[in-house]
Design a protein around this motif. Structure first.
Motif, PDB file in Angstrom:
ATOM      1  N   ARG A 200       0.828  -1.205   0.000  1.00 33.99           N
ATOM      2  CA  ARG A 200       0.000   0.000   0.000  1.00 33.99           C
ATOM      3  C   ARG A 200       0.867   1.261   0.000  1.00 33.99           C
ATOM      4  O   ARG A 200       2.054   1.219   0.338  1.00 33.99           O
ATOM      5  CB  ARG A 200      -0.907   0.008   1.220  1.00 33.99           C
ATOM      6  CG  ARG A 200      -0.164   0.005   2.552  1.00 33.99           C
ATOM      7  CD  ARG A 200      -1.139  -0.155   3.702  1.00 33.99           C
ATOM      8  NE  ARG A 200      -0.468  -0.069   4.999  1.00 33.99           N
ATOM      9  CZ  ARG A 200      -1.098  -0.183   6.166  1.00 33.99           C
ATOM     10  NH1 ARG A 200      -2.403  -0.376   6.198  1.00 33.99           N
ATOM     11  NH2 ARG A 200      -0.438  -0.095   7.293  1.00 33.99           N
TER      12      ARG A 200
ATOM     13  N   GLN B 136      -3.761   3.801  -2.430  1.00 28.13           N
ATOM     14  CA  GLN B 136      -4.103   2.493  -2.984  1.00 28.13           C
ATOM     15  C   GLN B 136      -3.496   1.342  -2.179  1.00 28.13           C
ATOM     16  O   GLN B 136      -2.390   1.432  -1.661  1.00 28.13           O
ATOM     17  CB  GLN B 136      -3.633   2.420  -4.435  1.00 28.13           C
ATOM     18  CG  GLN B 136      -4.078   1.145  -5.141  1.00 28.13           C
ATOM     19  CD  GLN B 136      -3.718   1.189  -6.609  1.00 28.13           C
ATOM     20  OE1 GLN B 136      -3.111   2.140  -7.053  1.00 28.13           O
ATOM     21  NE2 GLN B 136      -4.104   0.176  -7.333  1.00 28.13           N
ATOM     22  N   GLU B 137      -4.242   0.214  -2.113  1.00 29.75           N
ATOM     23  CA  GLU B 137      -3.812  -0.966  -1.360  1.00 29.75           C
ATOM     24  C   GLU B 137      -4.116  -2.223  -2.170  1.00 29.75           C
ATOM     25  O   GLU B 137      -5.183  -2.341  -2.766  1.00 29.75           O
ATOM     26  CB  GLU B 137      -4.548  -1.020  -0.014  1.00 29.75           C
ATOM     27  CG  GLU B 137      -4.273  -2.280   0.800  1.00 29.75           C
ATOM     28  CD  GLU B 137      -5.096  -2.312   2.068  1.00 29.75           C
ATOM     29  OE1 GLU B 137      -5.903  -3.254   2.226  1.00 29.75           O
ATOM     30  OE2 GLU B 137      -4.950  -1.379   2.884  1.00 29.75           O
ATOM     31  N   THR B 138      -3.163  -3.156  -2.232  1.00 32.73           N
ATOM     32  CA  THR B 138      -3.393  -4.445  -2.905  1.00 32.73           C
ATOM     33  C   THR B 138      -2.999  -5.568  -1.968  1.00 32.73           C
ATOM     34  O   THR B 138      -2.194  -5.380  -1.043  1.00 32.73           O
ATOM     35  CB  THR B 138      -2.577  -4.556  -4.206  1.00 32.73           C
ATOM     36  OG1 THR B 138      -1.186  -4.384  -3.893  1.00 32.73           O
ATOM     37  CG2 THR B 138      -3.012  -3.532  -5.218  1.00 32.73           C
ATOM     38  N   ARG B 139      -3.559  -6.758  -2.247  1.00 26.77           N
ATOM     39  CA  ARG B 139      -3.258  -7.939  -1.434  1.00 26.77           C
ATOM     40  C   ARG B 139      -3.021  -9.132  -2.349  1.00 26.77           C
ATOM     41  O   ARG B 139      -3.273  -9.081  -3.541  1.00 26.77           O
ATOM     42  CB  ARG B 139      -4.406  -8.250  -0.468  1.00 26.77           C
ATOM     43  CG  ARG B 139      -4.770  -7.104   0.454  1.00 26.77           C
ATOM     44  CD  ARG B 139      -5.843  -7.507   1.465  1.00 26.77           C
ATOM     45  NE  ARG B 139      -6.313  -6.362   2.233  1.00 26.77           N
ATOM     46  CZ  ARG B 139      -7.157  -6.435   3.255  1.00 26.77           C
ATOM     47  NH1 ARG B 139      -7.626  -7.620   3.629  1.00 26.77           N
ATOM     48  NH2 ARG B 139      -7.535  -5.349   3.889  1.00 26.77           N
TER      49      ARG B 139
ATOM     50  N   GLN C  71      -0.659 -10.058  -6.400  1.00 22.32           N
ATOM     51  CA  GLN C  71      -0.216  -8.753  -6.901  1.00 22.32           C
ATOM     52  C   GLN C  71       0.651  -8.053  -5.868  1.00 22.32           C
ATOM     53  O   GLN C  71       1.683  -7.460  -6.179  1.00 22.32           O
ATOM     54  CB  GLN C  71      -1.442  -7.883  -7.220  1.00 22.32           C
ATOM     55  CG  GLN C  71      -2.247  -8.372  -8.412  1.00 22.32           C
ATOM     56  CD  GLN C  71      -1.645  -7.892  -9.726  1.00 22.32           C
ATOM     57  OE1 GLN C  71      -0.454  -7.673  -9.805  1.00 22.32           O
ATOM     58  NE2 GLN C  71      -2.462  -7.747 -10.753  1.00 22.32           N
ATOM     59  N   ALA C  72       0.225  -8.141  -4.595  1.00 22.88           N
ATOM     60  CA  ALA C  72       0.999  -7.513  -3.523  1.00 22.88           C
ATOM     61  C   ALA C  72       2.357  -8.175  -3.373  1.00 22.88           C
ATOM     62  O   ALA C  72       3.379  -7.514  -3.140  1.00 22.88           O
ATOM     63  CB  ALA C  72       0.221  -7.580  -2.212  1.00 22.88           C
TER      64      ALA C  72
ATOM     65  N   PRO D  91     -10.297  -3.467   0.797  1.00 20.45           N
ATOM     66  CA  PRO D  91      -9.154  -2.676   0.343  1.00 20.45           C
ATOM     67  C   PRO D  91      -9.586  -1.335  -0.243  1.00 20.45           C
ATOM     68  O   PRO D  91     -10.606  -1.233  -0.937  1.00 20.45           O
ATOM     69  CB  PRO D  91      -8.508  -3.566  -0.727  1.00 20.45           C
ATOM     70  CG  PRO D  91      -8.935  -4.950  -0.353  1.00 20.45           C
ATOM     71  CD  PRO D  91     -10.297  -4.802   0.232  1.00 20.45           C
TER      72      PRO D  91
ATOM     73  N   ALA E  36      -8.583   0.383  -2.571  1.00 21.42           N
ATOM     74  CA  ALA E  36      -8.571   0.520  -4.033  1.00 21.42           C
ATOM     75  C   ALA E  36      -9.676  -0.258  -4.717  1.00 21.42           C
ATOM     76  O   ALA E  36      -9.760  -0.290  -5.937  1.00 21.42           O
ATOM     77  CB  ALA E  36      -7.218   0.051  -4.577  1.00 21.42           C
TER      78      ALA E  36
ATOM     79  N   ARG F  90     -10.021   1.132  -8.979  1.00 22.04           N
ATOM     80  CA  ARG F  90      -8.660   0.583  -9.045  1.00 22.04           C
ATOM     81  C   ARG F  90      -8.046   0.847 -10.412  1.00 22.04           C
ATOM     82  O   ARG F  90      -8.635   0.549 -11.439  1.00 22.04           O
ATOM     83  CB  ARG F  90      -8.719  -0.924  -8.784  1.00 22.04           C
ATOM     84  CG  ARG F  90      -7.348  -1.572  -8.832  1.00 22.04           C
ATOM     85  CD  ARG F  90      -7.453  -3.035  -8.479  1.00 22.04           C
ATOM     86  NE  ARG F  90      -7.938  -3.185  -7.122  1.00 22.04           N
ATOM     87  CZ  ARG F  90      -8.351  -4.331  -6.604  1.00 22.04           C
ATOM     88  NH1 ARG F  90      -8.351  -5.410  -7.343  1.00 22.04           N
ATOM     89  NH2 ARG F  90      -8.766  -4.397  -5.363  1.00 22.04           N
TER      90      ARG F  90
ATOM     91  N   SER G 116      -3.224  -2.660 -11.701  1.00 22.09           N
ATOM     92  CA  SER G 116      -2.350  -2.992 -10.568  1.00 22.09           C
ATOM     93  C   SER G 116      -0.883  -2.887 -10.957  1.00 22.09           C
ATOM     94  O   SER G 116      -0.053  -2.446 -10.166  1.00 22.09           O
ATOM     95  CB  SER G 116      -2.653  -4.408 -10.065  1.00 22.09           C
ATOM     96  OG  SER G 116      -2.447  -5.344 -11.100  1.00 22.09           O
TER      97      SER G 116
END
Length: 748
Positions: A62, A68-71, A74-75, A110, A112, A116, A119
């Motif tokens: 993030r 923005q935050e991804t998990r 992708q993270a 999240p 985002a 979004r 990514s």
């Protein structure tokens, strides 16, 4: 959501191949906490990898300003890309409640999710979060690409720097990803090397220099891995067949011995009946008794072969269900003494409430001390109380034999179904499992399939799990997950009681002096004890001589001597030898040098003995650096023993100190520091004090788990681990558990 900072155990600078070794290291030591990757200052990004007991639970990436935050996957990619940058920072955070953090994160959506961007575009936008000029940014990309070239790869730097800034950033990100994947394939090749030819290895290594050929490398290695697996399976099948031949030969030898013993049993039976055949009314009574024998499982009458027709029909495909049990091995005829009362109590508890008390139950002892009797008694008791339960009882030899037969026929699915349908799994001689890698693999999955659905597992062995050679660690850990009980050598009173019950069961009348002589003479094996009685009775019957002391001494001359002591004295000496055996071994060990690759539990009232051993070992020729984690104030230890110049000393405390290095009683922190020291110093010496303090700050089970990891780590190096313990600070049972994990030295 704000993530609690916890304690920072270690900080690293980012760079190529910096993050992955950190993650592998914390996983190895069962780390609980999170690894944080920071890039770009307060307005930059951060990546968080959450771990629980060494297992990765969540990747979170993030913007630090709340954007923005991804998990997930992708993270993960974004975190590894950030960690590969020289300007990033890697932190290891301990002493945090990971479970609560994960629960709170799970409840959040999240940021985002609503709007979004791509990514990949978000992950690669690292340059936008800095205040660098465009020229400086491109210069940084060039520097990074040149570093990749210098690390052993061959890439066209100028070609990757063509295009606009966004394209250049994408080229760098793609190259970083390709390099990371190529490093993974290098590790994969190293694991496969023992199963590959030199030509295959050279073929792959020739492609390693070009990261852009990563897909080709992955495909080739995938095919090689399949080929290696096929070869391994073929070798396992061939090896399993050879093992079956050895097991068959051993079984035939065992059967020959049993047939010889049956001769004595027939004589004893004849002797117990007064040497006369049953006739008339007595024979009719015997016939009636035979007819009244019923199945323990369903209550039906047994046939002439002792089999139950109903159960045989119900379980025609379940040949291991109860039919292999010894019906005469019950708790009622098990003689209880000081040597086996704990094992007996555990067995009764399991039989009364299967899968609710001790699971698995692991009973071990030397040969002929009653473990087979106990595990059969458990199964027989369960059948009588719970007739509907399916009991699967077999020896490991049977398991391996069946496995090989099904492998030959190509019917492994049938084999697995057959062995994984039981409510109660009872296995004898589990130590033989170590003789077959394929059998270990199959039994591992059998164990898991039953254990995970709360089925009771009972195992018997001639040694504890950790001492079974070549037994895989994952099986050892599962066997140790329940209760391990030992049957010790029987004392004189127990041996006497066993012989008396033996003669009562068979209607014999043996002189008390003869019984006492046998009980004094045979001290190490109940089976041999009973066999000696059989020999005396049989010899008396064959020769028509009186069964007195003279005859007994003649028959057992190879087992007894004229200097035989009285029963009480012999029993006392035996107890003394049994209790003193460990002490004698400890004294001998204290006179020797501590051996590399070994861990020692030093039992003492003060820290002096362990520190002396620590200092002596560090002074030896082949010893490396030293590390001491002690509960006592280091200044005091230094005044008394002068070890500061030999080792790094840490004070195990939750308070700060200006004079000494401190370390908190957090097991994750200890795992990281001690594990890191052992990785960097494979011939180092580690001293640990304050187990009671660690147990009170965490839990005894957690401390035991931590020590097992340290012991296993030391065993793979030339290092030495010395753990000081005052036995009075823990329960007796806890002390016994620790004594099983390490070599014991006593200064008490």
């Amino acid at each position: 959501m704000d993530i609690p900072a916890g304690n920072i155990a270690k900080t690293h600078s980012g760079g190529p191949n910096e993050l992955r070794p950190v993650i592998e290291r914390v996983k190895k030591f069962g780390f609980t906490g999170y690894v944080r990757v920071i890039h770009g200052g307060e307005t930059g990004t951060e990546g968080l990898i959450f771990l629980l007991d060494g297992e990765t639970k969540l990747y979170l990436y993030r913007n630090r300003d709340g954007g923005q935050e991804t998990r997930g996957h992708q993270a993960m990619k974004a975190i590894y890309e950030s960690g590969a940058l020289l300007s990033s920072t890697i932190e290891i955070h301990t002493n945090v409640d990971v479970t609560t953090i994960l629960d709170n994160l799970e409840k959040q959506v999240p940021a985002a999710a609503a709007s979004r961007r791509s990514s990949r575009r978000a992950i690669l936008a690292w340059g936008k979060t800095t205040q660098k000029k465009e020229g400086e940014e491109i210069k940084a990309v060039r520097t990074r690409l040149e570093e990749i070239n210098a690390s052993g790869y061959s890439i066209d730097v100028e070609a990757l720097l063509k295009g606009d800034d966004e394209a250049i950033r994408k080229n760098l990100a793609d190259m970083e990803e390709a390099v990371n994947r190529m490093e993974e394939e290098k590790r994969r090749l190293k694991e496969l090397e023992p199963m590959l030819s030199k030509e295959d290895i050279k073929t792959v290594e020739a492609l390693f220099r070009d990261p852009l050929r990563i897909s080709e490398v992955e495909s080739i290695l995938g095919e090689m891995e399949k080929k290696a697996d096929r070869t391994k399976r073929e070798e396992e099948e061939k090896k399993a067949i050879e093992e079956l031949k050895e097991l068959s030969a051993r079984k035939e030898e065992k059967e020959r011995k049993e047939k010889a013993e049956q001769v004595y049993d027939l004589v004893i039976k004849y002797q117990g009946e007064g040497g006369k055949e049953k006739t008339g009314e007595k024979a009719e009574e015997g016939k009636e008794e035979e007819e009244e024998k019923r199945c323990l499982r369903c209550g039906e009458l047994l046939d002439d072969l002792g089999a139950c027709k109903r159960c045989s029909e119900d379980t025609s495909s379940k040949k291991h269900l109860a039919t292999n049990l010894h019906a005469d091995y019950t708790f009622d005829n098990f003689v209880i003494g000081n040597s086996n009362h704990f094992a007996h109590a555990a067995a009764v508890a399991v039989a009364e409430e299967p899968a609710t008390t001790y699971n698995p139950l692991f009973i071990w002892s030397g040969p002929g001390l009653g473990k087979t009797h106990l595990i059969n008694a458990i199964a027989n008791q369960i059948i009588s109380k719970h007739p509907g339960m399916r009991i699967s009882y077999f020896t490991t030899e049977q398991f391996i034999s069946d496995l090989v037969e099904h492998m030959k026929k190509g019917t492994l699915d049938e084999f697995r179904t057959e062995y994984r349908q039981a409510d109660i799994l009872v296995v004898d001689d589990i130590q033989f499992l170590a003789e077959s890698e394929r059998a270990q693999e199959e039994f591992f999955h059998t164990f898991n399939s039953l254990y995970t659905v709360d089925k009771q597992i009972v195992l018997a062995s001639d040694r504890p799990p950790k001492e079974i050679p070549t037994l895989k660690q994952r099986l050892v850990s599962r066997f140790e997950g329940g209760l391990i009980v030992e049957i010790q050598l029987p004392d004189y009173e127990t041996r006497l009681a066993i012989l008396q019950q033996k003669q009562d069961d068979r209607g014999l009348h043996v002189d008390e002096e003869v019984i006492a002589l046998i009980a004094r003479s045979i001290t190490s094996n109940i089976r041999e004890l009973e066999g000696s009685l059989n020999k005396v009775v049989a010899f008396s019957s064959f020769t028509n001589r009186e069964m007195d002391l003279e005859l007994a001494r003649e028959v057992l001359s190879d087992l007894i001597s004229e200097e035989e002591e009285e029963g009480e004295k012999e029993a006392s000496e035996k107890k003394k030898r049994t209790k003193g055996k460990a002490k004698a071994s400890e004294k001998k060990k204290q006179e020797e040098e501590l051996r590399p690759g070994h861990s020692y539990l030093v039992e003492e009232n003060t820290l002096k003995g362990a520190v002396r051993l620590f200092k002596k070992t560090l002074s030896s020729e082949n010893a490396g650096k030293g590390m001491a984690v002690i509960r006592t104030n280091p200044s005091r230890v230094e005044r008394e023993h002068k070890i500061k110049h030999l080792a790094d000393i840490y004070w195990l405390t939750d308070r700060d100190s200006k004079k000494n290095k401190t370390i908190q009683p957090a097991l994750e922190k200890l795992m990281w520091e001690m594990g890191g020291f052992l990785e960097d110093n494979e011939n180092g010496v580690v001293l640990l004090d304050g187990l009671d303090y660690l147990a009170s700050s965490n839990s005894f089970d957690s401390v035991t788990k931590f020590l097992r990891r340290m012991v296993d780590t030391v065993a793979e190096t030339d290092a030495v681990l010395i753990v000081s313990l005052s036995p009075d600070t823990l329960d007796k049972q806890q002390v016994k558990i620790l004594e099983r994990e390490m070599d014991v030295l006593s200064y008490l």
